[in-house]
Design a protein around this motif. Sequence first.
Motif, PDB file in Angstrom:
ATOM      1  N   ALA A  57      -4.438   2.298  -2.500  1.00  0.00           N
ATOM      2  CA  ALA A  57      -4.646   2.820  -1.193  1.00  0.00           C
ATOM      3  C   ALA A  57      -5.169   1.989  -0.114  1.00  0.00           C
ATOM      4  O   ALA A  57      -4.737   2.229   1.012  1.00  0.00           O
ATOM      5  CB  ALA A  57      -6.115   3.831  -1.529  1.00  0.00           C
ATOM      6  N   TRP A  58      -5.331   0.803  -0.307  1.00  0.00           N
ATOM      7  CA  TRP A  58      -5.598  -0.165   0.707  1.00  0.00           C
ATOM      8  C   TRP A  58      -4.434  -1.309   0.790  1.00  0.00           C
ATOM      9  O   TRP A  58      -4.299  -2.051   1.691  1.00  0.00           O
ATOM     10  CB  TRP A  58      -6.863  -0.854   0.369  1.00  0.00           C
ATOM     11  N   ALA A  59      -3.469  -1.338  -0.214  1.00  0.00           N
ATOM     12  CA  ALA A  59      -2.551  -2.679  -0.171  1.00  0.00           C
ATOM     13  C   ALA A  59      -1.294  -2.439   0.825  1.00  0.00           C
ATOM     14  O   ALA A  59      -1.227  -3.198   1.794  1.00  0.00           O
ATOM     15  CB  ALA A  59      -1.694  -2.320  -1.795  1.00  0.00           C
ATOM     16  N   MET A  60      -1.041  -0.994   1.027  1.00  0.00           N
ATOM     17  CA  MET A  60      -0.120  -0.765   2.199  1.00  0.00           C
ATOM     18  C   MET A  60      -0.683  -0.743   3.575  1.00  0.00           C
ATOM     19  O   MET A  60      -0.170  -1.709   4.545  1.00  0.00           O
ATOM     20  CB  MET A  60       0.436   0.496   2.190  1.00  0.00           C
ATOM     21  N   PRO A  61      -1.958  -0.665   3.855  1.00  0.00           N
ATOM     22  CA  PRO A  61      -2.854  -0.912   5.211  1.00  0.00           C
ATOM     23  C   PRO A  61      -2.825  -2.258   5.396  1.00  0.00           C
ATOM     24  O   PRO A  61      -2.767  -2.765   6.641  1.00  0.00           O
ATOM     25  CB  PRO A  61      -3.899  -0.095   5.047  1.00  0.00           C
ATOM     26  N   VAL A  83       1.125  -0.770  -8.554  1.00  0.00           N
ATOM     27  CA  VAL A  83       1.760   0.264  -9.096  1.00  0.00           C
ATOM     28  C   VAL A  83       2.843   1.134  -7.960  1.00  0.00           C
ATOM     29  O   VAL A  83       2.630   2.227  -7.381  1.00  0.00           O
ATOM     30  CB  VAL A  83       0.964   1.560  -9.160  1.00  0.00           C
ATOM     31  N   ASN A  84       3.729   0.066  -7.309  1.00  0.00           N
ATOM     32  CA  ASN A  84       4.681   0.713  -6.438  1.00  0.00           C
ATOM     33  C   ASN A  84       4.009   1.013  -5.101  1.00  0.00           C
ATOM     34  O   ASN A  84       4.913   1.524  -4.207  1.00  0.00           O
ATOM     35  CB  ASN A  84       5.650   1.454  -7.045  1.00  0.00           C
ATOM     36  N   ALA A  85       2.878   0.718  -4.816  1.00  0.00           N
ATOM     37  CA  ALA A  85       2.246   1.124  -3.715  1.00  0.00           C
ATOM     38  C   ALA A  85       2.986   0.665  -2.337  1.00  0.00           C
ATOM     39  O   ALA A  85       2.935   0.962  -1.300  1.00  0.00           O
ATOM     40  CB  ALA A  85       0.762   0.682  -3.499  1.00  0.00           C
ATOM     41  N   THR A  86       3.475  -0.687  -2.544  1.00  0.00           N
ATOM     42  CA  THR A  86       3.987  -1.305  -1.384  1.00  0.00           C
ATOM     43  C   THR A  86       5.531  -1.834  -1.540  1.00  0.00           C
ATOM     44  O   THR A  86       5.887  -2.586  -0.783  1.00  0.00           O
ATOM     45  CB  THR A  86       3.514  -2.531  -1.052  1.00  0.00           C
ATOM     46  N   ASN A  87       6.153  -1.102  -2.574  1.00  0.00           N
ATOM     47  CA  ASN A  87       7.487  -1.206  -2.753  1.00  0.00           C
ATOM     48  C   ASN A  87       8.388  -0.608  -1.922  1.00  0.00           C
ATOM     49  O   ASN A  87       8.298   0.812  -1.657  1.00  0.00           O
ATOM     50  CB  ASN A  87       7.716  -0.812  -4.332  1.00  0.00           C
ATOM     51  N   THR A  88       8.952  -1.277  -0.938  1.00  0.00           N
ATOM     52  CA  THR A  88       9.967  -0.630  -0.251  1.00  0.00           C
ATOM     53  C   THR A  88      11.387  -0.758  -0.589  1.00  0.00           C
ATOM     54  O   THR A  88      11.679  -1.167  -1.600  1.00  0.00           O
ATOM     55  CB  THR A  88       9.875  -1.275   1.212  1.00  0.00           C
ATOM     56  N   ASN A 132       7.375   5.114   0.978  1.00  0.00           N
ATOM     57  CA  ASN A 132       6.686   3.609   1.357  1.00  0.00           C
ATOM     58  C   ASN A 132       7.421   2.939   2.491  1.00  0.00           C
ATOM     59  O   ASN A 132       6.864   2.418   3.504  1.00  0.00           O
ATOM     60  CB  ASN A 132       6.557   2.878   0.150  1.00  0.00           C
ATOM     61  N   THR A 133       8.781   3.022   2.486  1.00  0.00           N
ATOM     62  CA  THR A 133       9.518   2.531   3.584  1.00  0.00           C
ATOM     63  C   THR A 133       9.187   3.145   4.953  1.00  0.00           C
ATOM     64  O   THR A 133       9.062   2.478   5.931  1.00  0.00           O
ATOM     65  CB  THR A 133      11.096   2.564   3.226  1.00  0.00           C
ATOM     66  N   LEU A 134       9.247   4.426   4.955  1.00  0.00           N
ATOM     67  CA  LEU A 134       9.040   4.997   6.040  1.00  0.00           C
ATOM     68  C   LEU A 134       7.507   5.021   6.642  1.00  0.00           C
ATOM     69  O   LEU A 134       7.339   4.939   7.868  1.00  0.00           O
ATOM     70  CB  LEU A 134       9.393   6.804   5.813  1.00  0.00           C
TER      71      LEU A 134
END
Length: 376
Positions: free
Chosen positions: A237-241, A324-329, A155-157
Amino acid sequence: MTATPSTDPRPSQRLMQPDAMRGHLGTPEAIQGQKHPSPRLRSPRGPAELSAHLGSECTSSLRLGTGTKASQQTVVHAIPRRRVKASEHQEWLLFALLVGPNLLLFGTFTFWPLFYNAYLSLTQWDMLSPIKVWVGLSNYTTSLADPQFHRILLNTLYFTVGSVLLTSLLGLIGALLLNQPLRGREAARTIIFSPVVLSGAAISIVWIYIYDPRYGLIDAMLSWVGLNSPHWLTSPAWAMPAVILVYTWRNVGYSVVIFLAGLQGIPRELYEAAHVDGAGAWSRFWHITLPGLSPMMFFLLLTSTLTSFQAFDIIKTMTDGGPVNATNTLVYYLYEQGFITFNAGKSGMAAVLLFVFMLVFTVLQIRYTERRVHYG
């Protein structure tokens, strides 16, 4: 026959003349009239004794004003060396007075926390107990073997690469447009740059309402073309974008300003000469604009990468690291372990890994990217 007076041009080679010796020791009559006659003079033995003898003679001659030029030059040449040494000590003292407080503050608030954090990463501590349990590299081994931690690293990358590329690309396009003689471009520059000075938390709250899948602005715009808005902040699927888009919107104004400064620094004569030679718009952009902007690109690539690694406020306000840790950096994991679960060991481990990643990325960029930078 009269004796010709001596005109020796090198008086410094004569150590002591008879006249000077008589002037220094006194006349024979004066010597005989003394109550305590001087002890018998003997020739100095060896170079060391000769040097000491000459030094004492030069000093005495200088006091009496009857010394030869050679002895006076010896003392005169010794004085500036002492003065130079004293001035060097004064310069070092001034340097210590000016730099010392800054070094003290830098060491207290930068190096000491860094070393202490590295120490905490090797312990198990709940930040309340007075005892820190030494566990060695256990925090590193258990975390690096955890699949959830692997996802945090990915996620960080993902966030860093996506935000840096999107910010740089949109910043370059915006700078090229605002560099044209368009009406109202000064107002457009101000509007584009304004999100940079706003609070990340305030921006995130506004974008939470924009992302609302039922009443948000994006849902209204998509409904005009018959599309439904996705669940931006609750879908893995959409949280990080969605977070990358908000981060890019906030920081693109800074890239625009930097690229604009670079565009205005490229000489117009280069474009005019290329146009006379028949070069097209794409050829001028590829061979003149991009090389001229390479220092700005290198600067933005370096600074944007470092700031993206440390992005926290937007993620904390919009998603809290989920769903669910989708944006956990990595930086949010550091906060989570240190201030939610009070696990100072794993929090320190995350901070050390973050520092290592930032250092490696910086060294690689300086080593391989700076070679293609054209200065001047």
